[in-house]
Write a protein that holds these residues in place. Structure first.
Motif, PDB file in Angstrom:
ATOM      1  N   GLU A  15      32.063  35.786  47.517  1.00  0.00           N
ATOM      2  CA  GLU A  15      33.159  36.655  47.075  1.00  0.00           C
ATOM      3  C   GLU A  15      33.685  37.501  48.247  1.00  0.00           C
ATOM      4  OE1 GLU A  15      33.542  39.048  42.979  1.00  0.00           O
ATOM      5  OE2 GLU A  15      32.272  40.088  44.443  1.00  0.00           O
ATOM      6  N   ALA A  16      32.756  37.985  49.066  1.00  0.00           N
ATOM      7  CA  ALA A  16      33.144  38.776  50.240  1.00  0.00           C
ATOM      8  C   ALA A  16      33.969  37.932  51.200  1.00  0.00           C
ATOM      9  CB  ALA A  16      31.897  39.320  50.949  1.00  0.00           C
ATOM     10  N   ALA A  17      33.536  36.696  51.423  1.00  0.00           N
ATOM     11  CA  ALA A  17      34.257  35.812  52.348  1.00  0.00           C
ATOM     12  C   ALA A  17      35.670  35.541  51.827  1.00  0.00           C
ATOM     13  CB  ALA A  17      33.488  34.510  52.537  1.00  0.00           C
ATOM     14  N   ASP A  18      35.785  35.269  50.535  1.00  0.00           N
ATOM     15  CA  ASP A  18      37.105  34.988  49.956  1.00  0.00           C
ATOM     16  C   ASP A  18      38.017  36.215  50.036  1.00  0.00           C
ATOM     17  OD1 ASP A  18      36.324  32.411  49.372  1.00  0.00           O
ATOM     18  OD2 ASP A  18      35.685  32.898  47.315  1.00  0.00           O
ATOM     19  N   LEU A  19      37.441  37.356  49.730  1.00  0.00           N
ATOM     20  CA  LEU A  19      38.208  38.607  49.773  1.00  0.00           C
ATOM     21  C   LEU A  19      38.690  38.889  51.202  1.00  0.00           C
ATOM     22  CD1 LEU A  19      38.997  41.019  47.941  1.00  0.00           C
ATOM     23  CD2 LEU A  19      36.840  42.107  48.592  1.00  0.00           C
ATOM     24  N   GLN A 127      32.433  45.720  48.781  1.00  0.00           N
ATOM     25  CA  GLN A 127      31.440  44.960  48.007  1.00  0.00           C
ATOM     26  C   GLN A 127      30.225  45.829  47.685  1.00  0.00           C
ATOM     27  OE1 GLN A 127      33.279  42.530  46.926  1.00  0.00           O
ATOM     28  NE2 GLN A 127      31.855  40.868  47.319  1.00  0.00           N
ATOM     29  N   ALA A 128      29.788  46.615  48.652  1.00  0.00           N
ATOM     30  CA  ALA A 128      28.617  47.470  48.427  1.00  0.00           C
ATOM     31  C   ALA A 128      28.924  48.520  47.360  1.00  0.00           C
ATOM     32  CB  ALA A 128      28.204  48.141  49.733  1.00  0.00           C
ATOM     33  N   LEU A 129      30.139  49.051  47.391  1.00  0.00           N
ATOM     34  CA  LEU A 129      30.526  50.057  46.405  1.00  0.00           C
ATOM     35  C   LEU A 129      30.498  49.456  44.993  1.00  0.00           C
ATOM     36  CD1 LEU A 129      31.618  53.051  46.694  1.00  0.00           C
ATOM     37  CD2 LEU A 129      33.860  52.100  46.174  1.00  0.00           C
ATOM     38  N   THR A 130      30.987  48.215  44.885  1.00  0.00           N
ATOM     39  CA  THR A 130      30.976  47.522  43.595  1.00  0.00           C
ATOM     40  C   THR A 130      29.539  47.335  43.100  1.00  0.00           C
ATOM     41  OG1 THR A 130      32.955  46.356  44.330  1.00  0.00           O
ATOM     42  CG2 THR A 130      31.826  45.463  42.404  1.00  0.00           C
ATOM     43  N   LEU A 131      28.660  46.947  44.013  1.00  0.00           N
ATOM     44  CA  LEU A 131      27.253  46.744  43.634  1.00  0.00           C
ATOM     45  C   LEU A 131      26.605  48.058  43.205  1.00  0.00           C
ATOM     46  CD1 LEU A 131      25.930  44.268  46.350  1.00  0.00           C
ATOM     47  CD2 LEU A 131      26.429  43.788  43.956  1.00  0.00           C
ATOM     48  N   LEU A 132      26.922  49.120  43.924  1.00  0.00           N
ATOM     49  CA  LEU A 132      26.341  50.426  43.578  1.00  0.00           C
ATOM     50  C   LEU A 132      26.754  50.820  42.166  1.00  0.00           C
ATOM     51  CD1 LEU A 132      26.922  52.345  46.924  1.00  0.00           C
ATOM     52  CD2 LEU A 132      24.700  51.870  45.893  1.00  0.00           C
ATOM     53  N   LYS A 133      28.018  50.555  41.851  1.00  0.00           N
ATOM     54  CA  LYS A 133      28.526  50.908  40.521  1.00  0.00           C
ATOM     55  C   LYS A 133      27.799  50.107  39.451  1.00  0.00           C
ATOM     56  CE  LYS A 133      33.046  50.937  38.191  1.00  0.00           C
ATOM     57  NZ  LYS A 133      33.003  49.714  37.388  1.00  0.00           N
ATOM     58  N   GLU A 134      27.522  48.835  39.735  1.00  0.00           N
ATOM     59  CA  GLU A 134      26.941  47.976  38.707  1.00  0.00           C
ATOM     60  C   GLU A 134      25.423  48.049  38.620  1.00  0.00           C
ATOM     61  OE1 GLU A 134      28.482  44.014  39.061  1.00  0.00           O
ATOM     62  OE2 GLU A 134      30.545  44.763  39.004  1.00  0.00           O
TER      63      GLU A 134
END
Ligand SMILES: [Zn+2]
Length: 443
Positions: A15-19, A127-134
């Motif tokens: 997902e990071a690579a695509d983004l 991406q890290a922020l998204t993971l932290l939220k989830e």
């Protein structure tokens, strides 16, 4: 961090690579920047993930993105700000092996201008922020993600504008910026975390004379005068001096050296041993810019025709001072070295007052612990950045800024920054996201 086991890292990496690939395709070459369209794309991505990003325009087409992940109900500490810039330097496509704004993914890399500097870091943070939220338990502070315009030119439409106009939106205890990285060397791995920068200033030298026909020699030819002044500048030896971040850096690197350097590095704060260390530091490619002021002649202007003695000649010097130097005293010393009152010496641009970020902080400890736990094994060391980043503005505003791109790079990969065939490996994106995700839970 227990819940992190549920994270599907393969999916996050892809997902990071695509983004990143799509982000690179927005050409944000500065000038003119045109960051707004890329910022809008990132904001859409964040909205899809349940965030409420804010877009702040500093000028038409120049936009900055701010999004905040709130800490838990008991959060008491002041925020940590993740900072990345959206603009990139120009790319000459003729020399690239892929079109620089194609964002191609091949051979395990995302290719394109900005892959490392600095869109890759922006995607890692996002991406890290998204993971932290989830996945993360409630944090004890807010995390702010700032993706700003105009770092590669003046920061006038980005960080300095935000600090002037919206200081409360970006106010934080810690700032995580670019500036250092994991540097892979043939026999070891060093994690450089930048805690200070050299002070950059531009100095103009100018000389005047009376213009005339070149067939008649004159004693006041401004070119002659300027060349004499520059000769003195060139031969002005800048003494080697160890500032606090460099002493810490040497001490951290000591265990990896062989004798006698292992001993000399470990005792870098001992002035008696300094005389043995200084000549070596001056010659060393890595240290030479970190232990003294540097002066480089970067521009020369004068003359119109080969048979006319000009009335004016001008030179520009790029000067990088050690972080604790006073620009005005340097200027006074420069004037006395030139020793010619008819050469005008002026500061064209003054450096931002520098502060040194301490290393005895929650942030530095959290980052150290994360890198040591995650591996690969390497030495973590404070670092003095010879160039300039936006950290200088954050530090001047009282924040503790750390420069660390969480990527493992060798010198060949590093040389692609601002160069040809810039790229970032998928493995580095993944590792970087892990570092940010875990560090922010510890901090
Ligand atoms: Zn950059």
């Amino acid at each position: 961090m227990k819940k992190a086991a549920r994270v599907n890292w393969n999916a996050i990496e892809q997902e990071a690579a695509d983004l990143l690939s799509r982000y690179i395709q927005f050409d944000t070459t500065n000038p003119p920047g045109n960051e707004a369209i890329a910022i809008e794309f990132l904001a859409d991505t964040l909205r899809e993930r349940g965030f409420t990003p804010q877009i702040i325009e500093s000028s038409p087409g120049r936009a900055n993105l701010i999004v905040r992940l709130k800490g838990g109900p008991d959060a008491t500490a002041s925020p940590c700000l993740l900072y990345s810039h959206a603009d990139v330097v120009p790319a000459d496509s003729d020399n690239w092996s892929v079109p620089p704004f194609s964002g191609q993914i091949k051979d395990g890399f995302v290719w394109g201008r900005g892959a490392l500097d600095n869109k890759g870091l922006g995607v890692v943070f996002l991406q890290a922020l998204t993971l932290l939220k989830e996945y993360a338990p409630p944090l004890n502070r807010d995390i702010i993600l700032l993706i700003a315009a105009d770092e590669e030119r003046s920061s006038r439409y980005g960080v300095t504008w935000l600090l002037d106009h919206h200081p409360n939106l970006v106010k934080a205890e810690y700032v995580w910026d670019e500036g250092g990285m994991g540097l892979k060397q043939p026999n070891n791995l060093l994690y450089y975390v930048s805690v200070a920068e050299k002070k950059a200033l531009t100095i103009k030298l100018s000389a005047q004379g009376a213009s005339g026909h070149a067939s008649v020699p004159r004693t006041d030819n401004p070119h002659d005068r300027l060349i004499r002044a520059l000769y003195h500048v060139q031969h002005w030896d800048q003494p080697v001096r160890l500032t606090e971040p460099v002493v810490k850096m040497l001490q951290a690197l000591a265990p990896q050296q062989s004798f006698p350097h292992t001993f000399l590095f470990a005792h870098a704060d001992n002035p008696l041993l300094g005389s043995l260390l200084r000549p070596w530091l001056k010659k060393n490619l890595l240290f030479t810019a970190l232990v003294r002021n540097t002066i480089n002649l970067t521009k020369l202007n004068g003359g119109q025709a080969s048979n006319v003695i000009p009335a004016q000649a001008e030179a520009k010097l790029d000067v990088r001072l050690l972080p604790d130097e006073d620009p005005e005293s340097f200027l006074a010393a420069l004037r006395s070295v030139i020793n010619d009152s008819k050469v005008l010496v002026e500061i064209e641009s003054l450096p931002v007052p520098q502060a040194l970020t301490p290393t005895n902080t929650h942030f530095f400890r959290a980052l150290t612990e994360t890198v040591q736990t995650l591996g690969p094994a390497g030495q973590i060391t404070p670092y003095l950045t010879p160039g300039a980043t936006d950290s200088r503005f954050f530090r001047a505003a009282g924040m503790k800024a750390y420069g660390f791109m969480p990527m493992l790079l060798d010198s060949q990969e590093l040389s692609r920054i601002h160069g040809i065939d810039e790229r970032v490996s998928l493995a580095n994106l993944r590792w970087g996201i892990q570092v940010v995700f875990e560090t922010l839970q510890r901090v």
